[in-house]
Scaffold this motif. Structure first.
Motif, PDB file in Angstrom:
ATOM      1  N   PHE A   1       5.476   4.285   2.274  1.00 15.80           N
ATOM      2  CA  PHE A   1       6.273   5.148   2.977  1.00 15.80           C
ATOM      3  C   PHE A   1       6.662   4.651   4.087  1.00 15.80           C
ATOM      4  O   PHE A   1       7.964   5.327   4.532  1.00 15.80           O
ATOM      5  CB  PHE A   1       5.000   6.048   3.461  1.00 15.80           C
ATOM      6  N   MET A   2       6.428   3.677   4.788  1.00 16.42           N
ATOM      7  CA  MET A   2       7.219   3.254   6.000  1.00 16.42           C
ATOM      8  C   MET A   2       8.400   2.332   5.691  1.00 16.42           C
ATOM      9  O   MET A   2       9.606   2.403   6.548  1.00 16.42           O
ATOM     10  CB  MET A   2       6.392   1.983   6.779  1.00 16.42           C
TER      11      MET A   2
ATOM     12  N   SER B   1       0.854  -1.031   0.124  1.00 15.16           N
ATOM     13  CA  SER B   1       0.069  -0.072   0.115  1.00 15.16           C
ATOM     14  C   SER B   1       0.831   1.049   0.218  1.00 15.16           C
ATOM     15  O   SER B   1       2.081   1.248   0.074  1.00 15.16           O
ATOM     16  CB  SER B   1      -0.814  -0.006   1.256  1.00 15.16           C
ATOM     17  N   SER B   2       0.241   2.266  -0.328  1.00 14.01           N
ATOM     18  CA  SER B   2       1.058   3.623  -0.294  1.00 14.01           C
ATOM     19  C   SER B   2       1.727   3.760   1.272  1.00 14.01           C
ATOM     20  O   SER B   2       2.807   4.351   1.400  1.00 14.01           O
ATOM     21  CB  SER B   2       0.168   4.747  -0.596  1.00 14.01           C
ATOM     22  N   HIS B   3       0.937   3.442   2.223  1.00 16.69           N
ATOM     23  CA  HIS B   3       1.299   3.627   3.758  1.00 16.69           C
ATOM     24  C   HIS B   3       2.590   2.785   3.791  1.00 16.69           C
ATOM     25  O   HIS B   3       3.586   3.280   4.571  1.00 16.69           O
ATOM     26  CB  HIS B   3       0.275   3.260   4.655  1.00 16.69           C
TER      27      HIS B   3
END
Length: 153
Positions: free
Chosen positions: A10-11, A5-7
């Motif tokens: 990012f992580m 996912s985009s999250h």
């Protein structure tokens, strides 16, 4: 299998950055030791600076601050994190230059992976239960073999 996912995207670099930061921190603290005569004195200065930075960030953070009585509700074992930080920083200052940064980092990562597998498998300290399977076990073994290979100089 973890869903991308985009999250998550990012992580990933944030987590990767921890590895970079830890290597720099260990190298800097190891040099600091030369000026302060012991790993404990270097760790103390490192923790002091870190504490000052954290204090500033907490003051600037727009959330409620705990009251003094709130600290009495914290379970005793949650206070151990500070002791573990002292161990990790002090021992890294002592061992990294003797082992070499690659071997040191490999051992740290292998220790984290082995402990993480146990925590995940049994759901310790509030982690979600994720049983150890052959892929996870193989990943740990491959990293252990990698650490053994770094011992060859």
């Amino acid at each position: 299998m973890m869903k991308i996912s985009s999250h998550l995207l990012f992580m990933l670099p944030l987590a990767f950055g921890i590895g970079i930061a830890m290597t720099f921190q260990t190298a800097l603290n190891t040099q600091l030791r030369e000026y302060l005569y012991s790993p404990l004195q270097a760790a103390l200065l490192s923790f002091f600076i870190g504490t000052c930075v954290l204090a500033l960030l907490v003051v600037l953070q727009p959330v409620d601050k705990p009251q003094l009585h709130d600290f009495s509700n914290i379970p005793w074992y949650l206070w151990l994190g500070g002791f573990l930080g002292v161990y990790a920083i002090s021992i890294s200052i002592y061992t990294a230059p003797k082992l070499g940064f690659l071997t040191f980092s490999g051992l740290v990562i292998f220790g984290q992976i082995l402990t993480s597998m146990i925590f995940d498998h049994y759901g310790l300290l509030g982690t979600e239960k994720t049983p150890v399977n052959w892929q996870r076990l193989l990943g740990g073994v491959v990293i252990f073999i990698g650490v053994l290979l770094t011992l060859q100089r």
